[in-house]
Design a protein around this motif. Structure first.
Motif, PDB file in Angstrom:
ATOM      1  N   PHE A   1      -5.526 -21.206   1.160  1.00 50.35           N
ATOM      2  CA  PHE A   1      -5.675 -22.621   0.801  1.00 50.35           C
ATOM      3  C   PHE A   1      -4.525 -23.392   1.445  1.00 50.35           C
ATOM      4  N   ALA A   2      -4.803 -24.040   2.557  1.00 48.02           N
ATOM      5  CA  ALA A   2      -3.760 -24.779   3.276  1.00 48.02           C
ATOM      6  C   ALA A   2      -4.105 -26.267   3.281  1.00 48.02           C
ATOM      7  N   TYR A   3      -3.091 -27.093   3.165  1.00 43.08           N
ATOM      8  CA  TYR A   3      -3.307 -28.536   3.187  1.00 43.08           C
ATOM      9  C   TYR A   3      -2.053 -29.222   3.692  1.00 43.08           C
ATOM     10  N   GLY A   4      -2.243 -30.417   4.230  1.00 47.10           N
ATOM     11  CA  GLY A   4      -1.119 -31.233   4.691  1.00 47.10           C
ATOM     12  C   GLY A   4      -0.476 -31.916   3.502  1.00 47.10           C
ATOM     13  N   ALA A   5       0.658 -31.412   3.069  1.00 47.98           N
ATOM     14  CA  ALA A   5       1.316 -31.897   1.852  1.00 47.98           C
ATOM     15  C   ALA A   5       1.755 -33.356   1.952  1.00 47.98           C
ATOM     16  N   GLY A   6       1.901 -33.867   3.168  1.00 45.83           N
ATOM     17  CA  GLY A   6       2.334 -35.253   3.325  1.00 45.83           C
ATOM     18  C   GLY A   6       1.505 -36.028   4.332  1.00 45.83           C
ATOM     19  N   TYR A   7       0.352 -35.499   4.720  1.00 51.54           N
ATOM     20  CA  TYR A   7      -0.476 -36.155   5.731  1.00 51.54           C
ATOM     21  C   TYR A   7      -0.856 -37.571   5.305  1.00 51.54           C
ATOM     22  N   LEU A   8      -0.731 -38.517   6.220  1.00 52.70           N
ATOM     23  CA  LEU A   8      -0.981 -39.947   6.024  1.00 52.70           C
ATOM     24  C   LEU A   8      -0.087 -40.561   4.946  1.00 52.70           C
ATOM     25  N   GLY A   9       1.074 -39.940   4.703  1.00 49.53           N
ATOM     26  CA  GLY A   9       2.016 -40.476   3.737  1.00 49.53           C
ATOM     27  C   GLY A   9       1.612 -40.259   2.283  1.00 49.53           C
ATOM     28  N   ILE A  10       0.687 -39.337   2.050  1.00 50.48           N
ATOM     29  CA  ILE A  10       0.232 -39.035   0.694  1.00 50.48           C
ATOM     30  C   ILE A  10       0.872 -37.724   0.261  1.00 50.48           C
ATOM     31  N   ALA A  11       1.643 -37.748  -0.821  1.00 49.25           N
ATOM     32  CA  ALA A  11       2.381 -36.576  -1.309  1.00 49.25           C
ATOM     33  C   ALA A  11       1.487 -35.722  -2.197  1.00 49.25           C
ATOM     34  N   ARG A  12       0.894 -34.689  -1.607  1.00 45.52           N
ATOM     35  CA  ARG A  12      -0.011 -33.800  -2.346  1.00 45.52           C
ATOM     36  C   ARG A  12       0.759 -32.630  -2.949  1.00 45.52           C
ATOM     37  N   SER A  13       0.186 -32.075  -4.020  1.00 45.69           N
ATOM     38  CA  SER A  13       0.798 -30.918  -4.675  1.00 45.69           C
ATOM     39  C   SER A  13      -0.204 -29.768  -4.721  1.00 45.69           C
ATOM     40  N   ASP A  14       0.218 -28.662  -5.291  1.00 44.30           N
ATOM     41  CA  ASP A  14      -0.673 -27.509  -5.431  1.00 44.30           C
ATOM     42  C   ASP A  14      -1.790 -27.748  -6.446  1.00 44.30           C
ATOM     43  N   ASP A  15      -1.820 -28.915  -7.073  1.00 48.93           N
ATOM     44  CA  ASP A  15      -2.942 -29.284  -7.947  1.00 48.93           C
ATOM     45  C   ASP A  15      -4.097 -29.907  -7.158  1.00 48.93           C
ATOM     46  N   LEU A  16      -3.967 -29.964  -5.844  1.00 51.40           N
ATOM     47  CA  LEU A  16      -4.969 -30.586  -4.984  1.00 51.40           C
ATOM     48  C   LEU A  16      -6.364 -30.032  -5.254  1.00 51.40           C
ATOM     49  N   ALA A  17      -7.327 -30.938  -5.366  1.00 48.37           N
ATOM     50  CA  ALA A  17      -8.746 -30.593  -5.432  1.00 48.37           C
ATOM     51  C   ALA A  17      -9.402 -31.180  -4.190  1.00 48.37           C
ATOM     52  N   ILE A  18      -9.988 -30.321  -3.376  1.00 44.19           N
ATOM     53  CA  ILE A  18     -10.709 -30.760  -2.185  1.00 44.19           C
ATOM     54  C   ILE A  18     -12.187 -30.772  -2.552  1.00 44.19           C
ATOM     55  N   ILE A  19     -12.766 -31.963  -2.539  1.00 46.64           N
ATOM     56  CA  ILE A  19     -14.141 -32.166  -2.989  1.00 46.64           C
ATOM     57  C   ILE A  19     -14.991 -32.523  -1.782  1.00 46.64           C
ATOM     58  N   GLN A  20     -15.998 -31.698  -1.514  1.00 41.53           N
ATOM     59  CA  GLN A  20     -16.918 -31.980  -0.415  1.00 41.53           C
ATOM     60  C   GLN A  20     -18.305 -32.190  -0.998  1.00 41.53           C
ATOM     61  N   ILE A  21     -18.867 -33.350  -0.710  1.00 39.63           N
ATOM     62  CA  ILE A  21     -20.179 -33.719  -1.232  1.00 39.63           C
ATOM     63  C   ILE A  21     -21.128 -33.882  -0.051  1.00 39.63           C
ATOM     64  N   THR A  22     -22.178 -33.080  -0.038  1.00 38.72           N
ATOM     65  CA  THR A  22     -23.219 -33.205   0.968  1.00 38.72           C
ATOM     66  C   THR A  22     -24.337 -34.037   0.347  1.00 38.72           C
ATOM     67  N   CYS A  23     -24.753 -35.083   1.058  1.00 41.21           N
ATOM     68  CA  CYS A  23     -25.764 -36.000   0.520  1.00 41.21           C
ATOM     69  C   CYS A  23     -26.554 -36.608   1.676  1.00 41.21           C
ATOM     70  N   THR A  24     -27.631 -37.309   1.332  1.00 45.54           N
ATOM     71  CA  THR A  24     -28.367 -38.013   2.373  1.00 45.54           C
ATOM     72  C   THR A  24     -27.549 -39.228   2.809  1.00 45.54           C
ATOM     73  N   GLY A  25     -27.741 -39.658   4.030  1.00 47.61           N
ATOM     74  CA  GLY A  25     -26.983 -40.775   4.585  1.00 47.61           C
ATOM     75  C   GLY A  25     -27.619 -42.106   4.265  1.00 47.61           C
ATOM     76  N   SER A  26     -27.720 -42.435   2.981  1.00 46.90           N
ATOM     77  CA  SER A  26     -28.439 -43.647   2.588  1.00 46.90           C
ATOM     78  C   SER A  26     -27.564 -44.685   1.886  1.00 46.90           C
ATOM     79  N   ARG A  27     -26.254 -44.472   1.873  1.00 45.05           N
ATOM     80  CA  ARG A  27     -25.382 -45.383   1.126  1.00 45.05           C
ATOM     81  C   ARG A  27     -24.419 -46.117   2.056  1.00 45.05           C
ATOM     82  N   ASP A  28     -24.126 -47.349   1.687  1.00 44.74           N
ATOM     83  CA  ASP A  28     -23.219 -48.143   2.525  1.00 44.74           C
ATOM     84  C   ASP A  28     -21.760 -47.832   2.184  1.00 44.74           C
ATOM     85  N   ALA A  29     -20.871 -48.380   2.990  1.00 45.86           N
ATOM     86  CA  ALA A  29     -19.445 -48.096   2.841  1.00 45.86           C
ATOM     87  C   ALA A  29     -18.906 -48.539   1.480  1.00 45.86           C
TER      88      ALA A  29
END
Length: 129
Positions: free
Chosen positions: A51-79
């Motif tokens: 389990f590897a992650y950028g602890a400071g990528y984009l200036g966001i201080a992440r910890s080992d409590d990180l939850a990586i959530i990937q949602i696969t869905c249809t492409g029907s929603r706007d930004a």
């Protein structure tokens, strides 16, 4: 219709894992109009070596409590709808199980309706109504 995978470091209690799924599902129901019982979710626990992650990528201080959530869905929603989903997930997971906003990483994967089969070898979303 969403398929949700949540990756975390191994060692969290069952209540934590359940809260992750409940919070994401509630956010999808609220913002993505996901029907009741349209719930296909998995929590994957990883050893620290897997389990590897950028602890400071984009200036966001992440910890080992990180939850990586990937949602696969249809492409029907706007930004704007996607942004509402992200905010709702973070708010829900801050309440329970108490994650910091910095420790919620979300990735949407959009696929065509014909790429779903919910059983019986059929593409239910691609069939005529």
């Amino acid at each position: 219709m969403p398929l949700t995978r949540i990756s975390i470091l191994k060692g969290k209690p069952p209540a934590h894992r359940t809260a992750l799924m409940e919070g994401v599902y509630a956010a999808m129901r609220e913002t993505f109009a996901v029907p009741e019982d349209d719930r296909f979710m998995m929590v994957h626990e990883h050893e620290p070596a897997d389990f590897a992650y950028g602890a400071g990528y984009l200036g966001i201080a992440r910890s080992d409590d990180l939850a990586i959530i990937q949602i696969t869905c249809t492409g029907s929603r706007d930004a704007a709808t996607k942004q509402a989903l992200y905010r709702a997930i973070v708010a829900n997971l801050a309440r329970d199980p108490g994650l910091r906003p910095e420790d919620v990483f979300i990735n949407l994967v959009e696929v065509k309706a014909e790429n779903w089969s919910f059983g019986h070898g059929r593409a239910q979303y691609a069939e005529p109504a």
